[in-house]
Motif scaffolding. Structure first.
Motif, PDB file in Angstrom:
ATOM      1  N   TRP A   1      -4.652  -1.840   2.587  1.00 45.93           N
ATOM      2  CA  TRP A   1      -3.755  -2.880   2.067  1.00 45.93           C
ATOM      3  C   TRP A   1      -4.398  -3.601   0.893  1.00 45.93           C
ATOM      4  O   TRP A   1      -5.602  -3.791   0.863  1.00 45.93           O
ATOM      5  CB  TRP A   1      -3.445  -3.914   3.147  1.00 45.93           C
ATOM      6  CG  TRP A   1      -2.602  -3.413   4.273  1.00 45.93           C
ATOM      7  CD1 TRP A   1      -3.016  -3.109   5.529  1.00 45.93           C
ATOM      8  CD2 TRP A   1      -1.195  -3.160   4.243  1.00 45.93           C
ATOM      9  NE1 TRP A   1      -1.966  -2.672   6.297  1.00 45.93           N
ATOM     10  CE2 TRP A   1      -0.828  -2.703   5.525  1.00 45.93           C
ATOM     11  CE3 TRP A   1      -0.212  -3.258   3.253  1.00 45.93           C
ATOM     12  CZ2 TRP A   1       0.471  -2.363   5.851  1.00 45.93           C
ATOM     13  CZ3 TRP A   1       1.082  -2.920   3.584  1.00 45.93           C
ATOM     14  CH2 TRP A   1       1.423  -2.474   4.867  1.00 45.93           C
TER      15      TRP A   1
ATOM     16  N   ARG B   1       0.848  -1.199   0.000  1.00 42.09           N
ATOM     17  CA  ARG B   1       0.000   0.000   0.000  1.00 42.09           C
ATOM     18  C   ARG B   1       0.877   1.240   0.000  1.00 42.09           C
ATOM     19  O   ARG B   1       2.076   1.173   0.260  1.00 42.09           O
ATOM     20  CB  ARG B   1      -0.911   0.032   1.227  1.00 42.09           C
ATOM     21  CG  ARG B   1      -0.168   0.329   2.521  1.00 42.09           C
ATOM     22  CD  ARG B   1      -1.103   0.473   3.687  1.00 42.09           C
ATOM     23  NE  ARG B   1      -0.375   0.761   4.925  1.00 42.09           N
ATOM     24  CZ  ARG B   1      -0.953   0.869   6.104  1.00 42.09           C
ATOM     25  NH1 ARG B   1      -2.264   0.700   6.217  1.00 42.09           N
ATOM     26  NH2 ARG B   1      -0.238   1.143   7.164  1.00 42.09           N
TER      27      ARG B   1
ATOM     28  N   ALA C   1       5.853  10.559   1.061  1.00 42.37           N
ATOM     29  CA  ALA C   1       4.969   9.388   1.075  1.00 42.37           C
ATOM     30  C   ALA C   1       5.818   8.117   0.959  1.00 42.37           C
ATOM     31  O   ALA C   1       6.872   8.107   0.334  1.00 42.37           O
ATOM     32  CB  ALA C   1       3.970   9.464  -0.065  1.00 42.37           C
ATOM     33  N   ARG C   2       5.337   7.055   1.554  1.00 41.35           N
ATOM     34  CA  ARG C   2       6.096   5.800   1.568  1.00 41.35           C
ATOM     35  C   ARG C   2       5.271   4.679   0.943  1.00 41.35           C
ATOM     36  O   ARG C   2       4.062   4.631   1.080  1.00 41.35           O
ATOM     37  CB  ARG C   2       6.498   5.426   2.990  1.00 41.35           C
ATOM     38  CG  ARG C   2       7.422   6.465   3.616  1.00 41.35           C
ATOM     39  CD  ARG C   2       7.935   6.043   4.963  1.00 41.35           C
ATOM     40  NE  ARG C   2       8.958   5.027   4.889  1.00 41.35           N
ATOM     41  CZ  ARG C   2      10.259   5.266   4.749  1.00 41.35           C
ATOM     42  NH1 ARG C   2      10.682   6.506   4.633  1.00 41.35           N
ATOM     43  NH2 ARG C   2      11.126   4.285   4.713  1.00 41.35           N
ATOM     44  N   TYR C   3       5.996   3.782   0.279  1.00 39.40           N
ATOM     45  CA  TYR C   3       5.410   2.547  -0.244  1.00 39.40           C
ATOM     46  C   TYR C   3       5.750   1.463   0.771  1.00 39.40           C
ATOM     47  O   TYR C   3       6.906   1.281   1.132  1.00 39.40           O
ATOM     48  CB  TYR C   3       5.995   2.227  -1.618  1.00 39.40           C
ATOM     49  CG  TYR C   3       5.604   0.868  -2.140  1.00 39.40           C
ATOM     50  CD1 TYR C   3       4.301   0.608  -2.543  1.00 39.40           C
ATOM     51  CD2 TYR C   3       6.535  -0.160  -2.221  1.00 39.40           C
ATOM     52  CE1 TYR C   3       3.941  -0.645  -3.023  1.00 39.40           C
ATOM     53  CE2 TYR C   3       6.189  -1.406  -2.702  1.00 39.40           C
ATOM     54  CZ  TYR C   3       4.885  -1.652  -3.094  1.00 39.40           C
ATOM     55  OH  TYR C   3       4.528  -2.884  -3.568  1.00 39.40           O
ATOM     56  N   GLN C   4       4.725   0.745   1.256  1.00 41.36           N
ATOM     57  CA  GLN C   4       4.923  -0.238   2.311  1.00 41.36           C
ATOM     58  C   GLN C   4       4.577  -1.636   1.832  1.00 41.36           C
ATOM     59  O   GLN C   4       3.644  -1.828   1.043  1.00 41.36           O
ATOM     60  CB  GLN C   4       4.029   0.080   3.523  1.00 41.36           C
ATOM     61  CG  GLN C   4       4.367   1.386   4.201  1.00 41.36           C
ATOM     62  CD  GLN C   4       3.438   1.640   5.378  1.00 41.36           C
ATOM     63  OE1 GLN C   4       2.231   1.437   5.282  1.00 41.36           O
ATOM     64  NE2 GLN C   4       3.993   2.097   6.489  1.00 41.36           N
TER      65      GLN C   4
ATOM     66  N   THR D   1       1.265   4.705   2.079  1.00 40.27           N
ATOM     67  CA  THR D   1       0.906   5.080   3.448  1.00 40.27           C
ATOM     68  C   THR D   1      -0.447   5.786   3.485  1.00 40.27           C
ATOM     69  O   THR D   1      -0.686   6.714   2.716  1.00 40.27           O
ATOM     70  CB  THR D   1       1.980   6.015   4.043  1.00 40.27           C
ATOM     71  OG1 THR D   1       3.247   5.407   3.867  1.00 40.27           O
ATOM     72  CG2 THR D   1       1.754   6.267   5.516  1.00 40.27           C
ATOM     73  N   GLY D   2      -1.313   5.314   4.356  1.00 40.00           N
ATOM     74  CA  GLY D   2      -2.643   5.912   4.508  1.00 40.00           C
ATOM     75  C   GLY D   2      -3.720   5.251   3.684  1.00 40.00           C
ATOM     76  O   GLY D   2      -4.908   5.495   3.897  1.00 40.00           O
TER      77      GLY D   2
ATOM     78  N   SER E   1       9.431  -0.709   4.189  1.00 42.67           N
ATOM     79  CA  SER E   1       8.970   0.387   3.339  1.00 42.67           C
ATOM     80  C   SER E   1      10.147   1.120   2.707  1.00 42.67           C
ATOM     81  O   SER E   1      11.286   1.014   3.170  1.00 42.67           O
ATOM     82  CB  SER E   1       8.123   1.374   4.150  1.00 42.67           C
ATOM     83  OG  SER E   1       8.914   2.041   5.110  1.00 42.67           O
TER      84      SER E   1
END
Length: 198
Positions: free
Chosen positions: A27, A21, A56-59, A23-24, A77
Motif C-alpha cells: 500500500w 495499490r 489485475a486490479r487497482y485497489q 493487487t499484490g 477496486s
C-alpha cells in the motif's frame, strides 16, 4: 488535474487516509483528509507499471483512526485495464455522524459489459473527485397490531363475514311487507251509467 469536492456540512470529524495499490503490491498513501480539507494526493499513474497481468486490479483502502492494521481497512477496486481510458475517477467516503465507515470508487467511462479494452494505452491522470456521503436512517416501518391470542397461545380465528341476505334480511322483509300492504285490494272500475231512452 485534480478536483476536490468536499461539502462543509459533511466534513469528517476524524482524520482519514486513503491508500492505493495494484493487487499484490504494498500500500502507498493516495490522499489524506483532515476534516474538510485535503492534505496530500498522489495520482495512480505513478503507481502503475508499463505492463501488468490481465485481470489485475487497482485497489483503494480507507484507513480510519480506529483501525489497528491494514486488514481492517475498507476496500474498493476496479480492473486496472479500465484506468487506461478513464477520464475521471470518483472516491466517495461514506460517513455517519462525522465518522467514516465505507469507501466507494468509480472510474468513467467503463464499457457497459465491463470488459477490458483490447488495446491498453498508457495510463493517464484523470480528474479526481472526493466527496462525502452521509448515511441516512430509514424511517421506521408502520407495524400492525398483533392478532389476538387465545389463552393457549393460538390465534383467535376471525369471525366469518356474513352474506348479503344475512346482513340485510330485516330491511328486505320490511320493504316487501310495505309493498304488499301499500298496494291494497284492487279497486273496481266504476259501473257504466245507464243510457237514457229516447
Amino acid at each position: 488535474m485534480f478536483l476536490l469536492l468536499l461539502l462543509p456540512a459533511l466534513a469528517l470529524a476524524a482524520d482519514v487516509r486513503i491508500h492505493h495499490r495494484i493487487t499484490g503490491q504494498p500500500w502507498s498513501l493516495r490522499a489524506e483528509l483532515h476534516g474538510d480539507h485535503l492534505e496530500t494526493i498522489q495520482p495512480y499513474s505513478q503507481l502503475i507499471p508499463p505492463s501488468y497481468a490481465p485481470g489485475a486490479r487497482y485497489q483503494l483502502a480507507l484507513e480510519r483512526p480506529s483501525d489497528k492494521d491494514s486488514n481492517s481497512w475498507d476496500l474498493a477496486s476496479v480492473y486496472l485495464c479500465h484506468l487506461s481510458s478513464a477520464v475521471s475517477d470518483t472516491i466517495v467516503v461514506h460517513e455517519f455522524d462525522g465518522v467514516p465507515y465505507a469507501l466507494d470508487y468509480r472510474v468513467t467511462p467503463v464499457p457497459r459489459d465491463g470488459s477490458c479494452p483490447s488495446l491498453v494505452s498508457s495510463i493517464s491522470v484523470p480528474n479526481t473527485t472526493i466527496s462525502f456521503s452521509s448515511a441516512r436512517v430509514p424511517p421506521s416501518p408502520a407495524l400492525r397490531a398483533p392478532p389476538p391470542l387465545t389463552p393457549e397461545g393460538q390465534v383467535v380465528p376471525p369471525v366469518p363475514e356474513r352474506s348479503f341476505l344475512q346482513k340485510y334480511w330485516v330491511y328486505i322483509a320490511i320493504f316487501v311487507g310495505v309493498m304488499l300492504f301499500a298496494s291494497g285490494p284492487e279497486e273496481e272500475a266504476p259501473a257504466a251509467a245507464p243510457r237514457a231512452r229516447s
